[in-house]
Every structure is written in C-alpha cells, then in structure tokens.
Design a protein around this motif. Structure first.
Motif, short mmCIF file in Angstrom:
data_model
loop_
_atom_site.label_atom_id
_atom_site.label_comp_id
_atom_site.label_asym_id
_atom_site.label_seq_id
_atom_site.Cartn_x
_atom_site.Cartn_y
_atom_site.Cartn_z
N TRP A 196 11.75 4.47 5.41
CA TRP A 196 10.35 4.73 5.02
C TRP A 196 9.65 3.44 4.63
O TRP A 196 8.46 3.27 4.90
CB TRP A 196 10.29 5.72 3.85
CG TRP A 196 10.54 7.13 4.26
CD1 TRP A 196 11.60 7.91 3.91
CD2 TRP A 196 9.71 7.93 5.10
NE1 TRP A 196 11.48 9.14 4.48
CE2 TRP A 196 10.32 9.19 5.22
CE3 TRP A 196 8.51 7.71 5.77
CZ2 TRP A 196 9.77 10.22 5.98
CZ3 TRP A 196 7.96 8.73 6.53
CH2 TRP A 196 8.59 9.96 6.63
N ALA B 71 3.93 6.68 3.46
CA ALA B 71 5.30 6.31 3.83
C ALA B 71 5.99 5.59 2.68
O ALA B 71 7.18 5.80 2.42
CB ALA B 71 5.29 5.44 5.08
N TRP B 72 5.23 4.74 1.97
CA TRP B 72 5.81 4.03 0.82
C TRP B 72 6.20 5.02 -0.27
O TRP B 72 7.26 4.87 -0.90
CB TRP B 72 4.83 2.98 0.29
CG TRP B 72 5.49 2.10 -0.72
CD1 TRP B 72 5.42 2.17 -2.07
CD2 TRP B 72 6.36 1.00 -0.43
NE1 TRP B 72 6.18 1.19 -2.65
CE2 TRP B 72 6.78 0.46 -1.66
CE3 TRP B 72 6.84 0.43 0.74
CZ2 TRP B 72 7.64 -0.62 -1.75
CZ3 TRP B 72 7.69 -0.66 0.65
CH2 TRP B 72 8.08 -1.16 -0.58
N TRP C 64 -1.08 -1.65 -4.58
CA TRP C 64 -1.60 -0.91 -3.43
C TRP C 64 -2.75 0.00 -3.85
O TRP C 64 -3.77 0.09 -3.17
CB TRP C 64 -0.48 -0.09 -2.82
CG TRP C 64 -0.60 0.17 -1.34
CD1 TRP C 64 -1.73 0.40 -0.63
CD2 TRP C 64 0.47 0.22 -0.41
NE1 TRP C 64 -1.45 0.60 0.68
CE2 TRP C 64 -0.09 0.49 0.85
CE3 TRP C 64 1.84 0.09 -0.52
CZ2 TRP C 64 0.68 0.62 2.00
CZ3 TRP C 64 2.60 0.22 0.63
CH2 TRP C 64 2.02 0.47 1.86
N LEU D 17 -4.82 4.10 8.52
CA LEU D 17 -3.50 3.47 8.65
C LEU D 17 -2.97 3.02 7.29
O LEU D 17 -1.77 3.19 7.00
CB LEU D 17 -3.59 2.27 9.59
CG LEU D 17 -3.66 2.62 11.08
CD1 LEU D 17 -4.10 1.40 11.88
CD2 LEU D 17 -2.32 3.12 11.56
N ALA D 18 -3.84 2.44 6.47
CA ALA D 18 -3.40 2.00 5.14
C ALA D 18 -2.97 3.20 4.29
O ALA D 18 -1.98 3.12 3.56
CB ALA D 18 -4.51 1.22 4.45
N ALA E 46 6.29 1.97 6.40
CA ALA E 46 5.14 1.54 5.60
C ALA E 46 4.74 0.11 5.94
O ALA E 46 3.54 -0.18 6.11
CB ALA E 46 5.46 1.67 4.11
N PHE F 233 1.32 -6.47 1.11
CA PHE F 233 2.18 -6.61 2.28
C PHE F 233 3.40 -7.46 1.97
O PHE F 233 4.53 -7.10 2.33
CB PHE F 233 1.40 -7.20 3.46
CG PHE F 233 2.24 -7.37 4.69
CD1 PHE F 233 2.53 -6.27 5.48
CD2 PHE F 233 2.73 -8.60 5.04
CE1 PHE F 233 3.33 -6.41 6.62
CE2 PHE F 233 3.52 -8.75 6.18
CZ PHE F 233 3.81 -7.65 6.97
N LEU G 38 3.06 0.08 9.49
CA LEU G 38 1.70 0.62 9.46
C LEU G 38 0.76 -0.30 8.71
O LEU G 38 -0.40 -0.50 9.11
CB LEU G 38 1.70 2.01 8.80
CG LEU G 38 2.32 3.14 9.62
CD1 LEU G 38 2.47 4.40 8.76
CD2 LEU G 38 1.48 3.44 10.84
N LEU G 39 1.26 -0.88 7.63
CA LEU G 39 0.43 -1.80 6.85
C LEU G 39 0.09 -3.06 7.65
O LEU G 39 -1.02 -3.57 7.56
CB LEU G 39 1.15 -2.17 5.54
CG LEU G 39 0.33 -2.92 4.51
CD1 LEU G 39 -0.92 -2.15 4.13
CD2 LEU G 39 1.18 -3.19 3.27
N SER H 45 -1.82 6.06 5.46
CA SER H 45 -0.55 6.54 6.03
C SER H 45 0.61 5.65 5.59
O SER H 45 1.71 6.14 5.29
CB SER H 45 -0.63 6.56 7.56
OG SER H 45 -1.64 7.42 7.99
N ALA H 46 0.37 4.35 5.54
CA ALA H 46 1.39 3.43 5.07
C ALA H 46 1.72 3.70 3.61
O ALA H 46 2.90 3.66 3.21
CB ALA H 46 0.92 1.98 5.25
#
Length: 150
Positions: free
Chosen positions: A69, A57-58, A10, A50-51, A73, A138, A76-77, A53-54
């Motif tokens: 969570w 979350a991860w 990521w 968004l990426a 993620a 993903f 959002l991803l 934020s994902a």
C-alpha cells in the motif's frame, strides 16, 4: 512515528491545495465574478483525485502495515506531483503575457490588453507552500516505503 508524521504533512498539503482549488473554481460565486482559466480541466481535476487516492492508499498502509500500500501511495503521489508541476508552470506564466484581444472603443481597431485569469488570484506564497510540502510528503513517504525510516 514518521508514518504518522506523513499523514499530518499530507493533510496540511491537501488543505492548502483545497484552498487553491476553491480559489480557481470560485465555488458559490455569482456568474459575473467567475473568471476563465488557462488550466486544463482534466489536469485540474486529476491532480487532487490522484493525490486523494494516494492518501487513501497511505491510510491502507497505516492500517494494515502492508508495504504494498505504501508503494501504491508513492506511485500515485508521483503522478499527482507531475501533474502539479504542470499546473505550476501554467499558473506561473506572468499576467502581462496573457493577452486578450479587444476592440478600441473609438477607432474599432483590435487592441491586446492583459487578461486576468482565475489562477492569478492564488497568492504566490500559497502555491510555493503547497509545492514544498508536497515534495516533503513524497520524500517522507518514499523513505517509509523503502524501509529507511518507520
């Protein structure tokens, strides 16, 4: 083990994306060097937001080990990847199809000439690398969220 691998993949994906974003936005360039773009600003800004934020979350999943969570993620991803696919299609349009109308200097008649846009300055291998690593990110995140791998 895979959970930490997702973090590394990521981070690499986001680094390549940051390079592309910097190429398109031309931060710090003199005004005469800035080119127009066909990429819509809301998509161009929402995709990395968004990426990111994902990714946050991860990190929440990695720290708390709460699968909720991981699913946030992944969701959002998925949206970020859809926006990325839209940007990919808009970026992939061949240069010769993007035309600007100018006036012939002698006759004054309108002439259609190729128009260079900022996204055409991104090297194609960089775009493909970003997309491939986003898909891998993903897939790995989904497998971890499903509990198939840890």
């Amino acid at each position: 083990m895979v959970t930490n691998g997702v973090l590394l993949v990521w981070l690499f994906t986001m680094s390549v994306g940051a390079f592309m974003f910097g190429t398109v936005s031309r931060f710090g360039a003199p005004p005469e060097a800035i080119r127009n773009s066909r990429l819509p600003a809301p998509a161009l800004l929402s995709h990395p937001a968004l990426a990111g934020s994902a990714f946050a979350a991860w990190l929440g999943f990695v720290i708390t080990d709460n699968r909720a969570w991981a699913w946030v993620a992944v969701g959002l991803l998925a949206v970020a990847i859809c926006l990325g696919a839209f940007l990919f299609v808009r970026t992939g349009k061949p240069e010769h199809l993007v035309l600007a109308e100018e006036r012939d200097e002698i006759a004054g008649d309108p002439v259609r000439v190729p128009y260079k846009v900022a996204e055409h300055e991104i090297p194609r291998p960089v775009i493909y690398t970003h997309g491939i690593f986003a898909a891998v990110t993903f897939a790995l995140a989904l497998l971890v969220a499903l509990g198939v791998v840890d």
